[in-house]
Design an enzyme around this catalytic site. Sequence first.
Site: not given
Ligand code: EPU
Length: 422
Positions: A24-25
């Site tokens: 999915k991701n």
């Molecule tokens: N963060 C910031 N600023 C940003 C971006 C992120 O502070 O600009 C913080 C977030 O708030 C969080 C941490 O950094 O505390 C990690 O965020 P990250 O950007 O790595 O996560 P994401 O890209 O928003 C993806 C997955 C999530 C998964 C996380 C961590 C997708 C669409 N989502 O989220 O997946 O938990 O990486 O691996 O790829 C899930 O599948 O259930 C899901 C939530």
Amino acid sequence: MSERVIAIEGGYKLNGTVRISGAKNATVALIPATVLSDEPVEIYGVPEISDVKALAILLKELNCEVSVEGDKVTIDPTHMKDLPLVSDAVNKLRASYYFMGVLLGKYKRVKIKMPGGCYLGPRPIDLHLKGFEALGAKITYEDDTYILEADELIGNRIYLDFASVGATINILFAAVKAKGKTVIENAAKEPEIIDVANLLTKMGAKIRGVGTDTITIEGVEHLHGTFHEIIPDRIEAGTFLVIAAAAGEKVLIQNIIPQHLEALISKLKEMGVEMEVIGDSIIVYGGRAPLHHVNIKTQTYPGFATDLQQPLTTLLTQAEGDSQVKETIYAERFKHCEQLNKMGANIELEEATSIIHGATPLHGARVEATDLRCGAALVIAGLIATGKTEITNIYHIDRGYDNIDHKLITLGAHITRYEIDD
Ligand code: EPU
């Protein structure tokens, strides 16, 4: 008002084979990536999840042609138009933020509503925006809508304060069409990022260092059509490993890359779960030995995935003694604990940590999937609970798990869906 629920009659032992779908991701980034091409791109192994349907709506709003044949999706951006993305579809999924990077890369401007997604506590996108600014974009925000504009994008050196998955991919998207060289430092290393970079490279992008913490991108003017097969979903695979350990006797899980799951596999072994890795499959022998308590700390890849702590928590309710789960990625990702407690678990929360006092038998109850992986944790709980569990808010589960009911029924689970009155 009525609502559709997933109802599980617990206590049936699972046996047989299950095949894991595409990640999915990765999918939710690969699909937006295709619009950087000037020609059609074919993606194979696309999971049947509602996030993909929401992305297809966004692509159609941009006048891309989208055709679906089984698990193959073809996206033709030949007649794509430079239009704002401000419909409600943007709010349906968090990954709509990837259109910021791709549209900025392609048109040097984008207008897009604030993205939606699971509530896991605050989820800022400041690192994405900082990256776009470093490449030359001016950003304004008004009425829940971002406007990003650049005369031209020029490669730069970008250090991420946190190795964010979303920010790494989004900056990659803008940088592949920027002028000159971009270096992303402290980049995220998740396998989904490698998958996305592989597609971009096949489309003609020049990217080095993916999978390490420094990614170098040499911008190009045009990207072309290609085809790509998505990697297996390590989170779905991990969920099924936990399901098999909790409710299975002998379950064969196919289409797994075991290296992507090393942190979970080692924790399951520490708990006493018997497993056999055979190529790209894993056999789990559930219920053979009593489970031991373990401590977990979520981390960026290759550490223990935050997405798997929720499903694993359900298994930890069945282990003797106290286990601790410490969240370092999303401090508030513990909504599943209250729901599990409704089913007989004994979980306490303390500063971004859950303490699971085990072992506790679970009983059926009406519970709420507050987010996607909470939903997975509750499905596992329903499979091992006595009596009937009804899960509400199941749209969260359908956003990320491909045909989960069917896969579980094939293994011998008793699951139905029906309407209830709120
Ligand atoms: N963060 C910031 N600023 C940003 C971006 C992120 O502070 O600009 C913080 C977030 O708030 C969080 C941490 O950094 O505390 C990690 O965020 P990250 O950007 O790595 O996560 P994401 O890209 O928003 C993806 C997955 C999530 C998964 C996380 C961590 C997708 C669409 N989502 O989220 O997946 O938990 O990486 O691996 O790829 C899930 O599948 O259930 C899901 C939530």
